[in-house]
Every structure is written in C-alpha cells, then in structure tokens.
Design a protein around this motif. Structure first.
Motif, PDB file in Angstrom:
ATOM      1  N   TYR A 245      81.832  95.529 114.686  1.00 46.08           N
ATOM      2  CA  TYR A 245      81.409  96.202 113.465  1.00 46.08           C
ATOM      3  C   TYR A 245      81.512  95.260 112.258  1.00 46.08           C
ATOM      4  O   TYR A 245      80.685  95.331 111.349  1.00 46.08           O
ATOM      5  CB  TYR A 245      82.251  97.454 113.233  1.00 46.08           C
ATOM      6  N   ALA A 246      82.511  94.402 112.265  1.00 47.54           N
ATOM      7  CA  ALA A 246      82.704  93.478 111.144  1.00 47.54           C
ATOM      8  C   ALA A 246      81.532  92.512 110.990  1.00 47.54           C
ATOM      9  O   ALA A 246      81.286  92.005 109.901  1.00 47.54           O
ATOM     10  CB  ALA A 246      84.002  92.702 111.317  1.00 47.54           C
ATOM     11  N   LEU A 247      80.797  92.280 112.063  1.00 47.97           N
ATOM     12  CA  LEU A 247      79.638  91.391 111.986  1.00 47.97           C
ATOM     13  C   LEU A 247      78.437  92.034 111.312  1.00 47.97           C
ATOM     14  O   LEU A 247      77.541  91.341 110.862  1.00 47.97           O
ATOM     15  CB  LEU A 247      79.211  90.967 113.395  1.00 47.97           C
ATOM     16  N   GLY A 248      78.396  93.344 111.317  1.00 51.86           N
ATOM     17  CA  GLY A 248      77.255  94.041 110.737  1.00 51.86           C
ATOM     18  C   GLY A 248      76.012  93.866 111.591  1.00 51.86           C
ATOM     19  O   GLY A 248      76.054  93.946 112.813  1.00 51.86           O
ATOM     20  N   GLY A 249      74.892  93.580 110.947  1.00 50.22           N
ATOM     21  CA  GLY A 249      73.619  93.418 111.646  1.00 50.22           C
ATOM     22  C   GLY A 249      73.590  92.223 112.577  1.00 50.22           C
ATOM     23  O   GLY A 249      72.785  92.178 113.508  1.00 50.22           O
ATOM     24  N   ALA A 250      74.467  91.272 112.354  1.00 48.78           N
ATOM     25  CA  ALA A 250      74.504  90.086 113.222  1.00 48.78           C
ATOM     26  C   ALA A 250      74.923  90.449 114.637  1.00 48.78           C
ATOM     27  O   ALA A 250      74.628  89.717 115.577  1.00 48.78           O
ATOM     28  CB  ALA A 250      75.453  89.046 112.642  1.00 48.78           C
ATOM     29  N   THR A 251      75.595  91.594 114.819  1.00 51.56           N
ATOM     30  CA  THR A 251      75.990  92.033 116.155  1.00 51.56           C
ATOM     31  C   THR A 251      74.772  92.213 117.044  1.00 51.56           C
ATOM     32  O   THR A 251      74.746  91.749 118.174  1.00 51.56           O
ATOM     33  CB  THR A 251      76.772  93.362 116.076  1.00 51.56           C
ATOM     34  N   PHE A 252      73.751  92.880 116.528  1.00 53.74           N
ATOM     35  CA  PHE A 252      72.551  93.123 117.325  1.00 53.74           C
ATOM     36  C   PHE A 252      71.819  91.822 117.635  1.00 53.74           C
ATOM     37  O   PHE A 252      71.310  91.643 118.737  1.00 53.74           O
ATOM     38  CB  PHE A 252      71.627  94.103 116.603  1.00 53.74           C
ATOM     39  N   ILE A 253      71.794  90.913 116.674  1.00 53.18           N
ATOM     40  CA  ILE A 253      71.155  89.620 116.901  1.00 53.18           C
ATOM     41  C   ILE A 253      71.912  88.835 117.962  1.00 53.18           C
ATOM     42  O   ILE A 253      71.314  88.249 118.872  1.00 53.18           O
ATOM     43  CB  ILE A 253      71.072  88.822 115.572  1.00 53.18           C
ATOM     44  N   ALA A 254      73.248  88.840 117.881  1.00 45.67           N
ATOM     45  CA  ALA A 254      74.059  88.119 118.867  1.00 45.67           C
ATOM     46  C   ALA A 254      73.898  88.720 120.259  1.00 45.67           C
ATOM     47  O   ALA A 254      73.770  87.980 121.249  1.00 45.67           O
ATOM     48  CB  ALA A 254      75.532  88.135 118.448  1.00 45.67           C
TER      49      ALA A 254
END
Length: 127
Positions: free
Chosen positions: A104-113
């Motif tokens: 959750y701390a990554l935000g939108g970058a989670t989905f990209i990763a």
C-alpha cells in the motif's frame, strides 16, 4: 518491497528512529498498528507464522522457487505440478495479505511492479 523497507529501517540513526523515520515507514507502522486491531489480520499473521515456521522470507523465496520450477518444467507430472503450484500460490497469497501495508505504501507503483513482474516471468518462461 518488504526487503527495501526493512533495509531502510535498519540504516536509520538513533535520532531518526526517535522521530519514527521517513514518512513511508511511519505510514507503514501506522497501518500495521491499525490492522493489528482487526481480528482477521491477527489470524492471518498467526497462520503465516505457523505455516512459514516464523521465517516468512524463506517461505516466500521457497514459494517463488517452486512457482518457477513448475513454470519452467511444463512437461512434469500434472498432479505434482498442480500441487506445487497451489502450495506456492498459497504461500504468496498469505504473505501478500500479511505484507499489505508495504504494498500500500507504494501506491500506484504496486500495480506497475506486479504487472512488470508478470510480464518478466511470462517472457522468461515462454517457448
């Protein structure tokens, strides 16, 4: 991501630890504290500690290894392949729920990763 935040927390000085560290670490700690009050999150944590023998990183790497083994050995026995797939998926899902605050701390970058990881795995194992 867990390893990144773990390494970040281990390099903090005493003064930085007293203030709670960077904003991301404070946000993760706050979310973990909020989730600890939820009975389902505590149950997931207890199950994860039991199933992974209190070594979640080792269990996660084992699950990833098993998933790659199944994916790279497509001609293996189907029942064994299915069993290994279910085992590794269960480990990964359990730890993903437990480590949700880090994702959750990554935000939108989670989905990209996650998408990049899927594409990389697909590209590395296709024939």
């Amino acid at each position: 991501m867990y390893e990144y935040f773990r390494a970040t927390a281990s390099t903090l000085s005493g003064a930085q630890r007293a203030t709670g560290g960077p904003e991301e670490l404070r946000e993760i700690a706050g979310m973990q504290a909020d989730l600890a009050h939820e009975s389902w999150y505590g149950a997931v944590g207890d199950i994860a500690r039991t199933v992974t023998f209190d070594q979640p990183r080792a269990a996660l790497w084992s699950a990833v290894f098993l998933a790659l083994l199944v994916r790279l050995n497509r001609s293996g026995p189907p029942r064994v392949q299915l069993g290994l797939s279910v085992l590794s998926a269960g480990y990964c899902a359990l730890l993903a729920v437990l480590w949700f605050p880090f994702l959750y701390a990554l935000g939108g970058a989670t989905f990209i990763a996650l998408a990049a990881t899927g594409v990389l795995l697909w590209a590395a194992t296709r024939r």
